[in-house]
Scaffold this motif. Structure first.
Motif, PDB file in Angstrom:
ATOM      1  N   ASP A 146       1.699   9.849  -5.739  1.00 38.75           N
ATOM      2  CA  ASP A 146       1.983  11.114  -5.269  1.00 38.75           C
ATOM      3  C   ASP A 146       2.316  11.912  -6.455  1.00 38.75           C
ATOM      4  N   SER A 147       2.926  11.055  -7.558  1.00 38.19           N
ATOM      5  CA  SER A 147       3.682  11.796  -8.622  1.00 38.19           C
ATOM      6  C   SER A 147       3.008  11.280 -10.120  1.00 38.19           C
ATOM      7  N   TYR A 148       2.119  10.133  -9.957  1.00 37.74           N
ATOM      8  CA  TYR A 148       1.805   9.485 -11.092  1.00 37.74           C
ATOM      9  C   TYR A 148       0.425   9.194 -11.187  1.00 37.74           C
ATOM     10  N   GLU A 149      -0.476   9.290 -12.275  1.00 35.01           N
ATOM     11  CA  GLU A 149      -1.780   8.776 -12.316  1.00 35.01           C
ATOM     12  C   GLU A 149      -1.489   7.242 -12.217  1.00 35.01           C
ATOM     13  N   LEU A 150      -2.155   6.411 -11.390  1.00 36.22           N
ATOM     14  CA  LEU A 150      -2.037   5.026 -11.211  1.00 36.22           C
ATOM     15  C   LEU A 150      -3.157   4.289 -11.716  1.00 36.22           C
ATOM     16  N   VAL A 151      -2.728   3.474 -12.553  1.00 36.97           N
ATOM     17  CA  VAL A 151      -3.926   2.402 -13.145  1.00 36.97           C
ATOM     18  C   VAL A 151      -3.794   0.931 -12.710  1.00 36.97           C
ATOM     19  N   ALA A 152      -4.452   0.253 -12.038  1.00 37.21           N
ATOM     20  CA  ALA A 152      -4.496  -0.961 -11.601  1.00 37.21           C
ATOM     21  C   ALA A 152      -5.633  -1.870 -11.807  1.00 37.21           C
ATOM     22  N   PRO A 153      -5.537  -3.345 -11.475  1.00 37.67           N
ATOM     23  CA  PRO A 153      -6.911  -3.870 -11.408  1.00 37.67           C
ATOM     24  C   PRO A 153      -7.878  -3.739 -10.182  1.00 37.67           C
ATOM     25  N   VAL A 154      -8.921  -3.809 -10.628  1.00 34.60           N
ATOM     26  CA  VAL A 154      -9.935  -3.540  -9.446  1.00 34.60           C
ATOM     27  C   VAL A 154     -11.356  -4.536  -9.928  1.00 34.60           C
TER      28      VAL A 154
ATOM     29  N   PRO B 143       0.890  -1.120  -0.017  1.00 30.78           N
ATOM     30  CA  PRO B 143      -0.023  -0.049   0.046  1.00 30.78           C
ATOM     31  C   PRO B 143       0.621   1.208  -0.048  1.00 30.78           C
ATOM     32  N   SER B 144       1.979   1.242   0.682  1.00 32.27           N
ATOM     33  CA  SER B 144       2.524   2.543   0.751  1.00 32.27           C
ATOM     34  C   SER B 144       3.406   2.804  -0.447  1.00 32.27           C
TER      35      SER B 144
END
Length: 354
Positions: A20-28, A12-13
Motif C-alpha cells: 500500500d505504501s511501498y514498492e515491494l520486491v521479493a523472491p519469485v 499475505p496481509s
C-alpha cells in the motif's frame, strides 16, 4: 529488539500492507530458479526458496546507471535526478543481509559516501527470513549464517506461525496494523530453538571448517595451486555477476550520435575481466588468469577483512553454481584444509622422531 509471533496466514496481509505504501520486491519463481523482482500479486511471493540466482544487490547498485548528463558545446553538467521510490525488500536470507552490510561499509563510508547508493538504501526497508541451506551454501564457514542486524523485520518459519524480530518503528507499525501479534511463549521459544538446530544440521558438512583463512591466504600466496585454479578460468565474469558483494564498477562517457551531448555511465565490472587491471600505456598488472583468480579470492577472504573486520565472501554459494569450471571459495577452503592437515601430519611425525 522486540520479538513477536504472527500466524502464517498473516503473511499475505503483511505483504499487502507494505504494498500500500511501498514498492515491494521479493523472491519469485523464474524458470528453473528464483529471482528478486517487483511484486504485483502477493501470491507470487515464495518464502521457502533456495538461494536466488542473483542477489538483491542490484536494487542498491544497478548493473548500469546514469550518474549525470553533460553538454560538450557549453561544457555544462546536469546532475542526474534519481527517481527513488520507497521500497521494501521482502524475504532476504541472512547471507544477503550480511552482504548488504558489506556494501554499506564501502558505499556509505562518511569520507566518500556514494549519493546514488545512499538514496536507494535510505528509501528501503528490509524484511529478512530464515532459510534452509542448500548443498552449495557455506555461510556458516565464513561467519555469515546469522544476521543480528541489517533488517527492519526478520521472520523465522515455525510451521503454522512465524517468529518475528522487530528492529525499526516503520516496519513495526505496518506489522501491527496488518497482523495479529502476540508475545512469544515457552512453546514458541522451543520451536524457534528447534528450527535453528534444523538449519544448522542442514549444512553440507563436506565443506571443511578452516581456521585462520586470512592468514593462510598469505601463507600460500605463491603456491602452484593458483596456477591450476586460474587455468580453469574462462574470463566470463559470471562469478561477479551473481555475487552479492562484488562492488567494482567502471565509468564510461557515452556520447550522443552528434557528439554534442552525453552521459556518464556507471556499470558493473569484475576483477576477473582481462582488462580490469590494464592501465594507460597498455600495462596489465594482472595479465593472466592465475593472478586474477588469486586476487579475487584474496580480496574476498583476506583484504576486505583487514580493513573492515569481516570477510567479503558471505558463503551464499551463487558463484559455486554459476562457475562452469568449479572455481569457488569452497575449492580454496578445501585446498587450505588439505595443506593444514599435511602440516599437522608432518609436525606429528617430527615430534615422534624426536
Amino acid at each position: 529488539m522486540l520479538y513477536r509471533i504472527i500466524d502464517a496466514d498473516d503473511i499475505p496481509s503483511l505483504i499487502r500492507a507494505f504494498m500500500d505504501s511501498y514498492e515491494l520486491v521479493a523472491p519469485v519463481a523464474r524458470g528453473q530458479g528464483y529471482v528478486f523482482d517487483e511484486i504485483e500479486n502477493p501470491d507470487d511471493v515464495v518464502l521457502d526458496y533456495p538461494t536466488t540466482i542473483a542477489s538483491p544487490k542490484k536494487f542498491f547498485l544497478p548493473p548500469r546507471e546514469t550518474l549525470f548528463a553533460f553538454d560538450v558545446e557549453s561544457n555544462d553538467v546536469a546532475p542526474f535526478e534519481l527517481d527513488v521510490k520507497p521500497r521494501v525488500l521482502f524475504g532476504v536470507h541472512p547471507c544477503d543481509l550480511n552482504a548488504i552490510e558489506r556494501l554499506d561499509a564501502v558505499f556509505l563510508d562518511p569520507r566518500y559516501c556514494d549519493p546514488y547508493y545512499r538514496a536507494r538504501r535510505e528509501a528501503t526497508l528490509i524484511v529478512g527470513i530464515g532459510c534452509t541451506p542448500s548443498q552449495s551454501c557455506f555461510c556458516h564457514r565464513v561467519g555469515a549464517d546469522e544476521a543480528s542486524r541489517g533488517y527492519d523485520l526478520f521472520l523465522q518459519d515455525l510451521g503454522d506461525r512465524y517468529w518475528v524480530s522487530i528492529s525499526s518503528v516503520a516496519a513495526a507499525e505496518v506489522l501491527e496494523e496488518s497482523t495479529h501479534l502476540r508475545e512469544a511463549d515457552d512453546a514458541d521459544r522451543a520451536a524457534f530453538a528447534a528450527a535453528t538446530r534444523r538449519r544448522t544440521a542442514g549444512f553440507n558438512e563436506d565443506i571443511p571448517n578452516v581456521q585462520d583463512v586470512a592468514m593462510l591466504m598469505d601463507t600460500y600466496h605463491s603456491d602452484p595451486f593458483w596456477e591450476e585454479l586460474g587455468a580453469r578460468c574462462l574470463n566470463c565474469t559470471a562469478c561477479a555477476s551473481v555475487c552479492p558483494t562484488c562492488m567494482c564498477f567502471d565509468i564510461k562517457d557515452v556520447l550522443s550520435p552528434d557528439a554534442k551531448t552525453g552521459e556518464r555511465i556507471r556499470t558493473w565490472d569484475s576483477c576477473t575481466s582481462p582488462e580490469f587491471a590494464q592501465v594507460a600505456g597498455g600495462h596489465n598488472f594482472r595479465e593472466d588468469e592465475r593472478r586474477r583468480v588469486r586476487h579475487r579470492m584474496y580480496h574476498k577472504l583476506n583484504g576486505f577483512k583487514v580493513k573492515h573486520g569481516s570477510m567479503l565472501c558471505v558463503g551464499c554459494g551463487r558463484c559455486v553454481n554459476a562457475c562452469k569450471t568449479d572455481i569457488s571459495p569452497i575449492e580454496v577452503l578445501r585446498f587450505f584444509d588439505e595443506k593444514t592437515r599435511m602440516s599437522a601430519a608432518i609436525d606429528k611425525e617430527g615430534r615422534h622422531a624426536e
